[in-house]
Design a protein around this motif. Structure first.
Motif, PDB file in Angstrom:
ATOM      1  N   ASN A  87      35.891   0.016  70.862  1.00  0.00           N
ATOM      2  CA  ASN A  87      36.557  -0.103  71.544  1.00  0.00           C
ATOM      3  C   ASN A  87      35.593   0.296  73.230  1.00  0.00           C
ATOM      4  OD1 ASN A  87      39.445   0.561  70.912  1.00  0.00           O
ATOM      5  ND2 ASN A  87      38.565   1.936  69.860  1.00  0.00           N
ATOM      6  N   LYS A 127      38.069  -5.233  63.804  1.00  0.00           N
ATOM      7  CA  LYS A 127      38.358  -5.864  65.179  1.00  0.00           C
ATOM      8  C   LYS A 127      37.534  -6.199  66.123  1.00  0.00           C
ATOM      9  CE  LYS A 127      41.037  -3.608  68.961  1.00  0.00           C
ATOM     10  NZ  LYS A 127      40.162  -2.991  69.637  1.00  0.00           N
ATOM     11  N   SER A 128      37.578  -7.451  66.463  1.00  0.00           N
ATOM     12  CA  SER A 128      36.131  -7.140  67.564  1.00  0.00           C
ATOM     13  C   SER A 128      37.340  -7.907  68.440  1.00  0.00           C
ATOM     14  CB  SER A 128      35.478  -9.046  66.759  1.00  0.00           C
ATOM     15  OG  SER A 128      34.328  -8.842  67.378  1.00  0.00           O
ATOM     16  N   SER A 129      36.370  -8.763  69.180  1.00  0.00           N
ATOM     17  CA  SER A 129      36.706  -9.469  70.545  1.00  0.00           C
ATOM     18  C   SER A 129      36.010 -10.462  71.196  1.00  0.00           C
ATOM     19  CB  SER A 129      36.702  -8.420  71.888  1.00  0.00           C
ATOM     20  OG  SER A 129      36.412  -8.717  72.972  1.00  0.00           O
ATOM     21  N   THR A 130      36.911 -11.308  71.864  1.00  0.00           N
ATOM     22  CA  THR A 130      36.531 -12.496  71.918  1.00  0.00           C
ATOM     23  C   THR A 130      35.547 -12.491  73.401  1.00  0.00           C
ATOM     24  OG1 THR A 130      38.448 -13.318  73.974  1.00  0.00           O
ATOM     25  CG2 THR A 130      38.668 -13.530  71.870  1.00  0.00           C
ATOM     26  N   SER A 131      35.181 -11.329  74.132  1.00  0.00           N
ATOM     27  CA  SER A 131      34.223 -10.957  74.908  1.00  0.00           C
ATOM     28  C   SER A 131      33.020 -11.087  74.174  1.00  0.00           C
ATOM     29  CB  SER A 131      33.896  -9.652  75.242  1.00  0.00           C
ATOM     30  OG  SER A 131      33.990  -9.172  73.923  1.00  0.00           O
ATOM     31  N   ALA A 161      30.167  -5.447  70.541  1.00  0.00           N
ATOM     32  CA  ALA A 161      30.929  -6.585  69.503  1.00  0.00           C
ATOM     33  C   ALA A 161      30.253  -7.213  69.071  1.00  0.00           C
ATOM     34  CB  ALA A 161      32.128  -6.703  70.364  1.00  0.00           C
ATOM     35  N   ARG A 184      38.767 -11.591  66.159  1.00  0.00           N
ATOM     36  CA  ARG A 184      37.835 -11.482  67.728  1.00  0.00           C
ATOM     37  C   ARG A 184      39.649 -11.586  68.455  1.00  0.00           C
ATOM     38  NH1 ARG A 184      32.955 -16.051  67.216  1.00  0.00           N
ATOM     39  NH2 ARG A 184      31.773 -14.685  66.167  1.00  0.00           N
ATOM     40  N   ASN A 187      42.421 -10.674  75.584  1.00  0.00           N
ATOM     41  CA  ASN A 187      42.640  -9.506  75.844  1.00  0.00           C
ATOM     42  C   ASN A 187      44.134  -9.105  75.194  1.00  0.00           C
ATOM     43  OD1 ASN A 187      40.794  -9.501  78.026  1.00  0.00           O
ATOM     44  ND2 ASN A 187      41.780 -11.683  78.517  1.00  0.00           N
ATOM     45  N   SER A 195      44.608  -0.604  77.930  1.00  0.00           N
ATOM     46  CA  SER A 195      43.471  -1.228  78.566  1.00  0.00           C
ATOM     47  C   SER A 195      43.186  -1.560  79.469  1.00  0.00           C
ATOM     48  CB  SER A 195      43.050  -2.924  77.459  1.00  0.00           C
ATOM     49  OG  SER A 195      44.312  -3.446  78.600  1.00  0.00           O
TER      50      SER A 195
END
Lengths: 375, 334
Positions: A87, A127-131, A161, A184, A187, A195
């Motif tokens: 997170n 759970k990753s992120s496009t960041s 991440a 990924r 938002n 968030s």
């Protein structure tokens, strides 16, 4: 460790471990997967007990930063691990950025170490992120899963991440028998999103960076839950659910569009001012706005979702625009609600001699200029 | 002419003009004209395209304008993945550029039939003029002259996307970063993509070298077109070289400002902002015969010899057409 509720019993079907269960999204995922007929037992893990109910799933109070997590895995015979405790912001007032970073990075290392020692584990979902792609003007307009970022995120959640994904790749190499799926997410927004971006969109006036209009993509919470479920279960026919996938709703919204749809006016500021204001707000603890989020709101980020559709076989239910509309609906009207602006224009049209409000495909240049001046 | 001259200040000096003047003359005069040009008084839309627009009553125009206004202020419009805002481009940005193309540079377009009516195509053009006005004029020329009113999606240098305001306008006008990924994605979607492979070498070359094509990068555009299987349309632009005759290049200043070159023309920077008014040259844009690429096998895109040959073929075609057009040209200004 204490068990809350739960079914003691034979382990026949799948046993799913969900980390970060005290968060809203993970809590919803636990409740959803609990209803899955294939799933026998769901164990939620977090360092603090959740405020929401987990729909009869077990909850174990365990900090993934500590080796106890290995014991949990060994004792419960978990075969699917859904790692959602990555997170950008602390939960409630639980420490600051340092704690978050430790949970993200050290927590992932501990969890993966535990998984490596647990022969039962068959599947890992992260759970990753496009960041991880960063945001830079010199990047291609649309990122695919294989695009190397031009400028690696220098700090904050994005760097976490990137590091987490690095450890996950290492784990996948060491345990080739485990199906590893990295999702990924763009938002994530939804009615109960908490968030920093949701916080930002709740401000009465949205500060923006002068001269930039970033492209944004959103995923609806429901879609996020659904895709996590697909990744955590056995792959359906003709699909493959191990690998890295970008998850985002169809379409793109500009920040200027989102502000108009929300009815919240924007306040364009010079980039250095925004950076300085962000630091100041963070220092006094009002906002969790990190430099990397400011970069995202400057240059924007759009990812390709072909892999998600074709390989993972997931079709999001909500487009970016629909996700945002639902989010906007849950937030209450802003200072300039689009409906009342539209009504004003209609009233203006009614005053003019030609009953002008009828839809027309053609517009005049002067109209265009007016439209622009009111941006 | 008088009002046409105002346009280049206000609208769309996409890449460098702003940065150059921002460095020299401070921010004020650079940023101020942009809103001015757009929010200008609501004079009737006559300067637009009087020829093509059937006489519409004032009421209809107001109604249309209000509809547009309504959609804009409520955010109810669509953009694509690249940030291309078709409505804004058609209604506002193009209308601002059109007088410049039609009245000021009097662009003459030839061979528009070489651009396919549908499906992807890669237009490869020469680059010149110190500021990338040629790209913008090309965009207007393709849209206004092609029977299918095709939208040209230009590939722009990374500097464009670094500069504030300009990056925003460029994205909304449908431009994107000149990289293989973006180009291929656009071509596969069936868009007409415009590229100027000379890049800064072409646009920033001294006046003495006018109409001498520079090196065509590494020929990446050919392999992109080959992978997408779209034809390459060579395009020669005559007239853009003389808009800002670059007689000198303040290299040190350019390095300090972080830009590839700092032009010195007979009028700029000596006359300040007035020196940034382009000379009213007469332009000709000629599209050549398309070069088909769908006959090659997929592996051909990795064959360097073929890439060099095709690149040379495109380059030679453009160079020869340039010479031909120059011979035919009566004068720079007429």
């Amino acid at each position: 460790m204490k068990a809350e509720g739960g079914k003691e019993g034979l382990i026949l079907g799948k046993v799913v471990l969900v980390t970060g269960a005290a968060r809203q999204l993970a809590g919803r995922f636990v409740r959803r997967i609990q209803r899955d007929p294939d799933v026998d037992r769901v164990i939620g893990v977090d360092a603090v007990p959740p405020e929401h109910h987990l729909g009869g799933a077990e909850f174990l109070k365990a900090d993934i930063r500590h080796p106890t997590i290995a014991r949990v895995l060994a004792e419960t015979g978990v075969d699917t691990v859904v790692h959602m405790d990555i997170n950008g912001t602390p939960l409630g007032s639980r420490g600051g950025r340092a704690v978050v970073k430790e949970t993200n990075v050290i927590g992932t290392m501990q969890l993966l170490g535990a998984c490596q020692k647990a022969p039962n584990v068959q599947r890992l979902v992260v759970k990753s992120s496009t960041s991880v792609y960063g945001s830079a003007p010199r990047d291609p307009a649309v990122f695919t899963e294989t695009t190397p970022p031009k400028s690696l995120p220098g700090g904050g959640f994005a760097k976490d991440a990137v590091e987490v994904e690095g450890y996950v790749r290492g784990f996948a190499r060491r345990r080739p028998d485990v199906a590893v799926c990295v999702l990924r997410f763009a938002n994530i927004l939804g009615p109960c999103a908490d968030s920093p971006l949701a916080e930002y969109f709740s401000l009465p006036v949205l500060p923006t960076v002068l001269g930039y209009d970033p492209r944004l993509q959103f995923v609806h919470e429901d879609d996020a839950i659904e895709v996590l479920r697909i990744a955590a279960s056995a792959p359906r026919r003709g699909t493959l659910n191990s690998g890295t996938f970008n998850i985002a709703g169809d379409g793109v919204l500009l920040l200027s569009q989102t502000s108009r749809r929300l009815g919240r006016p924007t306040l364009p500021l010079f980039l250095p001012t925004v950076m300085w204001a962000g630091t100041a707000l963070r220092a006094i603890g009002i906002s969790d706005f990190s430099p990397e989020q400011i970069r995202m709101l400057t240059h924007g980020r759009v990812v390709q979702t072909t892999q998600m559709r074709e390989t993972l076989g997931f079709q999001p239910q909500y487009t970016t625009a629909e996700t945002f509309a639902e989010f906007a609906g849950s937030r209450g009207p802003g200072l300039l609600p689009p409906e009342s602006l539209a009504r004003t224009v209609d009233r203006l049209a009614a005053v003019l001699p030609a009953r002008a409000a009828r839809p027309s495909e053609e517009f005049t240049h002067d109209g265009g200029r007016q439209g622009h001046s009111l941006r | 002419m008088a009002d046409a001259k105002v346009i280049p200040f206000g609208e769309e000096p996409r890449a460098r003009r702003k940065s150059l003047r921002a460095g020299r003359a401070g921010r004020g005069p650079v940023l101020a004209p942009v809103p001015e040009a757009r929010t200008g008084p609501d004079e009737p839309a006559e300067p637009g395209r009087p020829a093509e627009r059937p006489a519409r009553s004032l009421d209809e125009r107001i109604a249309g304008g209000l509809n547009f206004l309504r959609r804009r202020i409520t955010g109810d419009y669509e953009i694509d993945d690249f940030g291309y805002d078709e409505e804004l481009t058609d209604q506002v940005l193009m209308s601002l550029l059109r007088p410049l193309a039609e009245k000021y540079f009097r662009v003459e377009v030839r061979g528009i039939e070489n651009i396919p009516g549908k499906g992807g195509a890669l237009i490869v053009a020469n680059h010149s003029g110190t500021l990338p006005l040629d790209g913008l004029m090309l965009q207007v020329a393709v849209h206004d002259n092609h029977p299918a009113q095709r939208h040209l999606r230009l590939l722009a240098a990374d500097l464009v996307f670094v500069l504030p305001v300009i990056n925003e306008l460029a994205r909304k006008a449908g431009h994107t970063l000149a990289c293989a990924e973006d180009a291929q994605r656009l071509l596969e979607r069936g868009e007409v993509v415009g590229v100027m492979p000379e890049g800064f070498k072409g646009i920033g070359k001294p006046f003495a070298d006018r109409y001498k094509l520079q090196r065509f990068g590494r020929g990446g555009f050919v392999s992109t077109a080959l992978k997408a299987g779209v034809p390459i349309v060579p395009c020669s632009i005559v007239g853009a070289e003389e808009i800002y005759p670059m007689i000198g290049n303040a290299k040190t200043l350019a390095r300090v400002l972080g830009i590839p070159y700092f032009p010195v023309t007979p009028t700029f920077p000596w006359l300040g902002p007035l020196g940034a008014v382009p000379l009213p040259t007469k332009w000709t844009i000629q599209f050549g015969e398309p070069i088909a690429t769908d006959g090659y096998s997929p592996e051909a895109a990795d064959d360097p010899m073929l890439m060099f040959n095709l690149t040379d073929q495109v380059r030679e075609t453009i160079q020869h057409t340039l010479y031909k057009l120059l011979v035919q040209r009566r004068s720079v200004f007429f």
